[in-house]
Design an enzyme around this catalytic site. Sequence first.
Site, short mmCIF file in Angstrom:
data_model
loop_
_atom_site.label_atom_id
_atom_site.label_comp_id
_atom_site.label_asym_id
_atom_site.label_seq_id
_atom_site.Cartn_x
_atom_site.Cartn_y
_atom_site.Cartn_z
N ILE A 60 -17.15 3.29 9.65
CA ILE A 60 -17.12 1.86 9.31
C ILE A 60 -16.52 1.02 10.45
O ILE A 60 -16.51 -0.20 10.39
CB ILE A 60 -16.35 1.58 8.00
CG1 ILE A 60 -14.99 2.27 8.02
CG2 ILE A 60 -17.16 2.04 6.80
CD1 ILE A 60 -14.08 1.85 6.87
N ILE A 66 -4.28 9.81 -8.73
CA ILE A 66 -5.47 10.07 -9.55
C ILE A 66 -5.70 11.58 -9.62
O ILE A 66 -5.59 12.27 -8.60
CB ILE A 66 -6.70 9.36 -8.95
CG1 ILE A 66 -6.48 7.84 -8.94
CG2 ILE A 66 -7.97 9.70 -9.73
CD1 ILE A 66 -7.60 7.05 -8.30
N GLY A 85 -15.64 11.03 -0.51
CA GLY A 85 -14.26 11.20 -0.97
C GLY A 85 -14.20 11.36 -2.48
O GLY A 85 -15.22 11.32 -3.17
N ASP A 96 -20.39 7.79 5.19
CA ASP A 96 -19.19 8.61 5.39
C ASP A 96 -19.27 9.24 6.77
O ASP A 96 -20.34 9.24 7.39
CB ASP A 96 -19.06 9.70 4.30
CG ASP A 96 -17.60 9.98 4.00
OD1 ASP A 96 -16.86 10.27 4.95
OD2 ASP A 96 -17.19 9.89 2.82
N TYR A 101 0.04 3.38 5.25
CA TYR A 101 -1.02 3.22 4.26
C TYR A 101 -0.70 2.07 3.29
O TYR A 101 -1.56 1.24 2.99
CB TYR A 101 -1.15 4.56 3.52
CG TYR A 101 -2.03 4.61 2.30
CD1 TYR A 101 -3.41 4.59 2.40
CD2 TYR A 101 -1.45 4.72 1.03
CE1 TYR A 101 -4.20 4.68 1.26
CE2 TYR A 101 -2.23 4.82 -0.11
CZ TYR A 101 -3.62 4.79 0.02
OH TYR A 101 -4.39 4.88 -1.12
N GLY A 142 -17.01 5.75 2.25
CA GLY A 142 -16.20 6.90 1.84
C GLY A 142 -16.83 7.62 0.66
O GLY A 142 -16.13 8.12 -0.23
N LYS A 202 -2.82 -1.34 2.79
CA LYS A 202 -3.40 -1.75 1.51
C LYS A 202 -2.94 -3.16 1.15
O LYS A 202 -3.74 -4.00 0.71
CB LYS A 202 -3.02 -0.76 0.41
CG LYS A 202 -3.70 0.60 0.52
CD LYS A 202 -5.19 0.51 0.21
CE LYS A 202 -5.89 1.84 0.22
NZ LYS A 202 -7.35 1.73 0.12
C1 AKB Z 1 -1.84 8.71 -1.91
O1 AKB Z 1 -1.07 9.57 -2.38
O2 AKB Z 1 -1.79 8.32 -0.75
C2 AKB Z 1 -2.84 8.07 -2.84
C3 AKB Z 1 -2.30 6.84 -3.47
C4 AKB Z 1 -1.24 6.91 -4.50
O3 AKB Z 1 -2.77 5.78 -3.17
N1 AKB Z 1 -3.23 9.01 -3.84
#
Ligand code: AKB
Length: 340
Positions: free
Chosen positions: A55, A194, A13, A35, A154, A10, A158
């Site tokens: 990947i 971020i 990114g 990437d 997501y 990535g 994670k």
């Molecule tokens: C998202 O918004 O999906 C990411 C995170 C907070 O992991 N920036």
Amino acid sequence: MRKSIILISGVNGEIGHGLVRSLYDQGIRNMIGIDLSMADDFVLERTEDCLIGNILDRNLLERINAQYQIESIYHMAALLSTRAEFSPVIAHEVNVDGTLNLLDLAMEQAQSHGQTVKFFFPSSIAVYGIPNLEKKTSVGAIHEDDFRYPQTMYGCNKLYCESLGDYYSHYYKRLSAHDSSGLVDFRSLRFPGIISAQTLPAGGTSDYAPEMIHAAAKRQHYSCFVREDATIPFMTMSDAIRAIHLLMAAPQNALTQMVYNVKAFNPSAGEFLSIVKTYYPDADIDFIINDNRQAIIDSWPADINDDQARKDWGWSAKHDLDKAFSEYLMPEIRSRYEHN
Ligand code: AKB
């Protein structure tokens, strides 16, 4: 002799970019990026090579395995929280199978050259799921073991990959005759939103804050998709990259856990807009709420506790909210947009 390298997935990114910039500034010249699309000139100029590929492509990883000796892997490739909700199965493939493939590559490498391969994995506040707003406001800054009930694909990905990292570091094929524990050294940070001065995020749910400041600087209209009182933790990209370096440089015996919270400030979207307006009084920003994205933000903590990172490897953010603007965002953003 295979060439010794640092592998960054990535690499195009946001965090990939920040990482390449700072590793290069530290004199690191043996980065190989991967990437899906061609890296931009900034990345190409600072890396030894950038491979265009997926990947999930085991043949590509096999070629990398044969050609290089990998010292460490920074695995940044992922489909972020908003994008993942539109294609959950693809997100699962990229976020989970992709991570599994890279952990497996790390293990194969470590077994073949006999040295530990360090593996950095960016986890997220998305692993947390707070049941309702009342709880979100009453619980305060939450610890790593609290509320791990993710409500997004997501977040599920994670959280599970954190466990995979633990498995590859400590329990890999524990029934076999060979002891593989310690060959992969998995280290992870649960990042808040971020905010980068150089790049804009794509496909996340915390994107409203960086989108607000970049739109204001470009004198463009922006509709923030969460309520003014929406609150989650954030940090600057420069602090995020510092945190990665500090964690990766920490001696293994200083680490009491594999996954750490890190954060810097946690303004509401309305408070964030107020600061944007001190720099851009004419900023044209309104609030048009997307209920589904708002629900994701509501499920994420208003604040996280990063005491363990402070204790174990000396973490502390350089930028609070005011410094984020005055020392990091504004100087860079001004010179970037005001020359165009
Ligand atoms: C998202 O918004 O999906 C990411 C995170 C907070 O992991 N920036």
